[in-house]
Design an enzyme around this catalytic site. Structure first.
Site, mmCIF file in Angstrom:
data_model
loop_
_atom_site.group_PDB
_atom_site.id
_atom_site.type_symbol
_atom_site.label_atom_id
_atom_site.label_comp_id
_atom_site.label_asym_id
_atom_site.label_seq_id
_atom_site.Cartn_x
_atom_site.Cartn_y
_atom_site.Cartn_z
ATOM 1 N N VAL A 1 0.834 -1.203 0.000
ATOM 2 C CA VAL A 1 0.000 0.000 0.000
ATOM 3 C C VAL A 1 0.873 1.259 0.000
ATOM 4 O O VAL A 1 0.598 2.214 -0.735
ATOM 5 C CB VAL A 1 -0.966 0.005 1.206
ATOM 6 C CG1 VAL A 1 -1.813 1.266 1.205
ATOM 7 C CG2 VAL A 1 -1.874 -1.225 1.162
ATOM 8 N N GLU B 1 -4.430 -15.373 1.889
ATOM 9 C CA GLU B 1 -3.045 -15.537 2.331
ATOM 10 C C GLU B 1 -2.753 -17.008 2.633
ATOM 11 O O GLU B 1 -3.657 -17.825 2.744
ATOM 12 C CB GLU B 1 -2.823 -14.699 3.589
ATOM 13 C CG GLU B 1 -3.358 -13.295 3.390
ATOM 14 C CD GLU B 1 -2.666 -12.280 4.266
ATOM 15 O OE1 GLU B 1 -1.626 -12.597 4.864
ATOM 16 O OE2 GLU B 1 -3.177 -11.149 4.333
ATOM 17 N N GLY C 1 -6.335 -4.510 -2.100
ATOM 18 C CA GLY C 1 -5.535 -4.285 -3.304
ATOM 19 C C GLY C 1 -4.739 -3.015 -3.141
ATOM 20 O O GLY C 1 -5.169 -2.084 -2.476
ATOM 21 N N GLY D 1 -4.154 -15.096 -5.263
ATOM 22 C CA GLY D 1 -3.685 -13.978 -4.437
ATOM 23 C C GLY D 1 -4.786 -13.301 -3.642
ATOM 24 O O GLY D 1 -4.586 -12.246 -3.063
ATOM 25 N N GLU E 1 -9.689 6.014 6.372
ATOM 26 C CA GLU E 1 -10.608 5.531 5.329
ATOM 27 C C GLU E 1 -10.228 4.150 4.808
ATOM 28 O O GLU E 1 -11.082 3.319 4.532
ATOM 29 C CB GLU E 1 -10.633 6.536 4.169
ATOM 30 C CG GLU E 1 -11.686 6.275 3.118
ATOM 31 C CD GLU E 1 -13.087 6.361 3.687
ATOM 32 O OE1 GLU E 1 -13.567 7.457 3.950
ATOM 33 O OE2 GLU E 1 -13.715 5.302 3.885
ATOM 34 N N LYS F 1 -13.611 -4.862 11.214
ATOM 35 C CA LYS F 1 -14.137 -3.795 10.367
ATOM 36 C C LYS F 1 -15.527 -3.343 10.812
ATOM 37 O O LYS F 1 -15.818 -2.147 10.830
ATOM 38 C CB LYS F 1 -14.155 -4.253 8.912
ATOM 39 C CG LYS F 1 -12.747 -4.371 8.318
ATOM 40 C CD LYS F 1 -12.782 -5.102 6.994
ATOM 41 C CE LYS F 1 -11.424 -5.182 6.332
ATOM 42 N NZ LYS F 1 -11.428 -6.138 5.201
#
Lengths: 433, 433
Positions: free
Chosen positions: A15, A191, A304, A188, A130, A206
Site C-alpha cells: 500500500v 493468504e 488491493g 492472491g 478511510e 471492520k
C-alpha cells in the site's frame, strides 16, 4: 500558514508503494484539491532491498523511525506497517508530538479505539482511516459526514473480499470450501495463513470500526459474536439457493435496537433479490440504513494496492487542507464519547430466521418428531424440504423457520440431536430478514 | 468565533419540511458533529397556509426574502424552492452578502455552474449541493473528497427514480410504457407532467453536475445527448432479457476519453450480471471508475422528502463546522476552472455495441441483405435472433452488433429502412460495454 505540508510515510510495502505512486502521478490534481503543496519528506522501513517496483529518491529513505517522529516539519504521519505493535506505540508517540495520523490499520484501530481517539483529542490532532474498511470505498467519510444528519439504524456489510471470493466460487462452481480456498490462494485473494479472513476476525474488526463511528462509542471486536465459513458445505449453498432462493454471504451485521446494539459476523443467507446477493468475487459492500436517508449501499474492492492507496491519499488531501487552514484536530473527525457504554446483545437473545439441515434416518415419524420439538421451543416452521430417498438411508431434511430466538433454537437442536434417528449434528445458518 | 450558526431557509415545501424535522429530531447529534450550535433563524415561503404537517414557531416565518438576505446574522442560506428563477437571483444575491449556500437545485446548478461557482469564489463563500444528485446518497462528497486521489475514468448513473421505476415495472410485469407510467403516477413516483423525467432531461442535469465535478470544468446539460424512454416497448425489453441477457436501464454515461469527454443519456442494455442491472424500482445508483480505486458504486433512493433532507442537513453540518472554524469558502468545495474547456464527443463519433430490431417481411434473402448493408458500413454482427414465423407476415429480426461507430450504424440503418422488405423503421438500443 504553512506553505507546504510534509508527510512522513512509515511502511513502504504494497500500500505504501501505491501511495507514493499516486502522489507522483496525480500530484497537481491532489494539490489543487488540498489547496496547498504536499510532499513526502521521509519514508521509513526496515528493509528497502526488496524490489518495490518504484523509484524513490534515496535521500527520503530511513530505517530509523525517530527521523520521522523527531522531525518538527513533518505534519502528517502515514502508518502503513499494520499489526498492533509497534504501530500503536508509533502512532501514540507521533500524536504526542502534534502530528496528525493517516492509517489503514483496522486491527489496531478496532482494538485500541479508546486509547487512540482519546490521545487524538488530548493532543488536538486528527486521525483519518478511510483505508481501514472496504479499501477505497469512502464509507468512513460517508458515515462521518455525508450521512451525518442520520441516526444509523443498521449496517450490513460484506467486508472481507477473501471470503466473498471463496463463497462466490462455491456458489457458482459448486465446489467445496477447501478447493475454493486453494483457488483463492492461487489467485492472491487469500493468504497462506487465511485464518483472520475465513474465521471472520477481519470482518469483525471492520464492523467494530463502522459501529464505533455509527454509535459514537467504542465497540470492542472481542465482544462481537464471530463465526467463520470453514464449516459451510457446497450442499447447503446449493439447497439454500435452489430450493429457497437464498445466496450465502459472510455478513457483518450491526443493528441499533432498543437499548442494546446487536452486532455479529457469521455466514448469512441473503434473499437473491437483495442487492447484497449480487455482490460477487472479491468485492465488498456496505448496506447502511439511516432514519432519514433510508437504505443506501456503498460498493467496491476491499483490498488491493491501489484501492487502499486511493483511500490513504484522499485522507492525506483532506488532512493537508485542514492543516493548511489551521483546523486539523480542532474538530475531531470521529465524534466519540469515552464514557459512553453500549450494551451488546448476547447471541442467544437475537431473533432471526434460520435455515436448518437435519441428517436423519429415513423412517416414518421423523419429521413429526423434529417439528414437535421445534414447536415446543417456540420455533415455528415456514417451509420444509425433504430430499427424495437416496441410495443411503441417511436423508437430509431442510427447514426454514419463522423468526425465532436463537436461545430457543439452540435448545431445540440440542434435544433433536439426541434423537436416535438423527445421524449427525444438525446444522443451521442464519437468514437475513 | 461565532457561538451559533444561523440558517435562513427559503422554501418550506416537501424537502424544506423534512429539513426542519431532522433539525428538530436529531439536533443534539447534529450539533455534536458540527461542533457548534445550529438554529433556523428565518423561514421564507410564499404561502404557509397549505398544511405542512409540522409545527414551526410563527416568529420564524416570513413572506419577504429580504428578511433573510438582509439579516447579517444569517450565515447559511438554504435554497429549496427549485427551478431557475427566482432561485438564481436569490443565491447570487445571498453570496454577494457573504452568505454560504446549501441547495438541492439540480436544474439551476447544472445550467448556471459557471455563474454560481465564479461568484462563490469571488465572494469567498461555499456552495454545497449534495441533495441535487441521488438524494441522500453522498456521491457529491465522495467525488469531491473520498475519491479525491483519483482521476475519474467514467461514471455510469441510474439517476432518475421515476424512469427506473417505470422500466422495472415493464421488465417484471411485461406491461407497456403507458401503463407503467400510469402506475408510477398513481404511486407518486411520477408527476402529472412527467416530461423532465421520461425524456431524460432530469438525468442529463444530474450527470452534468457529476461530470463538472469529476472533470473540473462545466459540462453544460444543453450539450449532452439525451434520449428518453417513451419509445421503449415491452417487446424489446423482453427480447433483450430473455434472448441476450440484458436488462434495460435509462443510463447516464460519462467517459474521459483521449481528448474528449463522452457524455450521454439514453436507454441502455446492461448485462444482467452487472450490479447496475440489479438496481430496481425508484432507486438510484452511481457506478464510478477511478484510476486508483477501481470500480465503486453508490446506491440509494434518489428522491423523497427525508432522503433529500438527509443530504441537505449533512451539508448544513459540515458547512456550519467550517463557518464556526472560519474556513468556509476559503477552500472551494468544488475545484473548478472557469477557463478550462472540455470538448464533448458528438454522438455519431461514439463507439458501442447495439441491439437492433428490424421489422421485415418474411421472405428469403432478407437476412443476407440486411447483414450485407451492415457489413458494408463496418458494423459487424455478434449474434442474431429471428423469431419463428408468426401469423402475420411481419417478423422481427434482432441483432446484437460488435462495437461500431454510431455514425456508421445510422448510415446503415438509413439504407436498410429504404429496402422494400422493411415494414417499419428499424430500432436500436445502445449496449453497455
Amino acid at each position: 500558514m504553512k506553505k507546504i505540508i510534509n508527510l512522513g510515510l512509515i511502511g513502504l510495502g504494497t500500500v505504501g508503494t501505491g501511495v507514493v505512486k499516486i502522489l507522483r502521478d496525480n500530484l497537481s490534481l491532489i494539490e489543487k484539491k488540498a489547496g496547498t503543496k504536499v510532499r513526502i519528506k521521509k519514508i521509513c522501513d526496515k528493509d528497502f532491498k526488496s524490489s518495490r517496483k518504484i523509484k524513490v529518491d534515496k535521500k527520503l529513505l530511513t530505517g530509523d523511525i525517530a527521523e520521522i517522529l523527531n522531525d518538527p516539519e513533518i505534519d502528517i504521519v502515514i502508518e502503513l506497517i499494520g499489526g498492533e505493535e509497534p504501530a500503536r506505540r508509533i502512532i501514540l508517540e507521533a500524536m504526542k508530538r502534534g502530528k496528525h495520523i493517516v492509517t489503514a490499520n483496522k486491527s489496531l484501530l478496532s482494538k485500541h479505539w479508546d486509547d487512540i481517539f482519546s490521545s487524538a483529542k488530548q493532543n488536538k490532532v486528527a486521525v483519518y482511516f478511510e483505508a481501514s474498511v472496504a479499501g477505497g470505498v469512502p464509507v468512513i467519510q460517508s458515515l462521518n459526514e455525508g450521512l451525518a444528519a442520520n441516526r444509523i439504524k443498521s449496517i450490513l456489510g460484506i467486508l472481507n473480499g477473501t471470503t466473498n471470493y471463496i463463497l462466490t466460487k462455491m456458489t457458482k462452481e459448486g465446489i467445496n470450501f477447501k478447493d475454493a480456498l486453494k483457488e483463492a490462494q492461487k489467485k492472491g485473494f487469500a493468504e497462506a495463513n487465511p485464518e483472520l479472513d475465513i474465521e471472520g476476525i477481519d470482518a469483525a474488526q471492520k464492523i467494530a470500526i463502522l459501529s464505533s463511528i455509527a454509535f459514537g462509542a467504542w465497540i470492542n471486536p472481542g465482544e462481537i459474536f464471530c463465526e467463520g465459513i470453514t464449516a459451510i458445505t457446497k450442499e447447503d449453498i446449493k439447497y439454500a439457493r435452489e430450493e429457497f432462493g437464498y445466496i450465502l454471504k459472510l455478513l457483518a451485521t450491526v443493528k441499533n435496537t432498543d437499548r442494546e446494539i446487536e452486532v455479529r459476523v457469521h455466514p448469512t443467507l441473503v434473499p437473491v433479490e437483495h442487492l447484497l446477493a449480487s455482490v460477487e468475487d472479491e468485492f465488498n459492500a456496505i448496506y447502511i440504513s439511516g432514519d432519514a436517508v433510508g437504505e443506501t449501499m456503498f460498493y467496491g474492492k476491499g483490498a488491493g494496492q491501489m484501492t487502499a492507496a486511493s483511500a490513504v491519499v484522499s485522507d492525506i488531501i483532506y488532512l493537508s487542507r485542514n492543516v493548511y487552514n489551521g483546523i486539523a484536530g480542532k474538530v475531531p473527525y470521529v465524534t466519540y464519547q469515552r464514557d459512553k457504554k453500549v450494551r451488546i446483545k448476547q447471541i442467544d437473545k437475537i431473533e432471526t430466521k434460520y435455515y436448518i439441515r437435519f441428517s436423519t434416518i429415513d423412517r416414518p415419524g421423523v419429521l413429526s418428531k423434529i417439528s414437535g420439538i421445534l414447536g415446543e421451543n417456540n420455533v415455528s416452521i415456514a417451509s420444509c424440504y425433504q430430499k427424495e430417498r437416496a441410495v443411503s438411508r441417511e436423508v437430509p431434511i431442510i427447514m426454514i423457520t419463522h423468526k425465532a430466538k436463537e436461545g430457543d433454537l439452540q435448545k431445540a437442536l440440542r434435544q433433536i440431536n439426541q434423537l436416535s434417528v438423527v445421524r449427525a449434528k444438525s446444522k443451521f445458518i442464519r437468514i437475513l430478514d
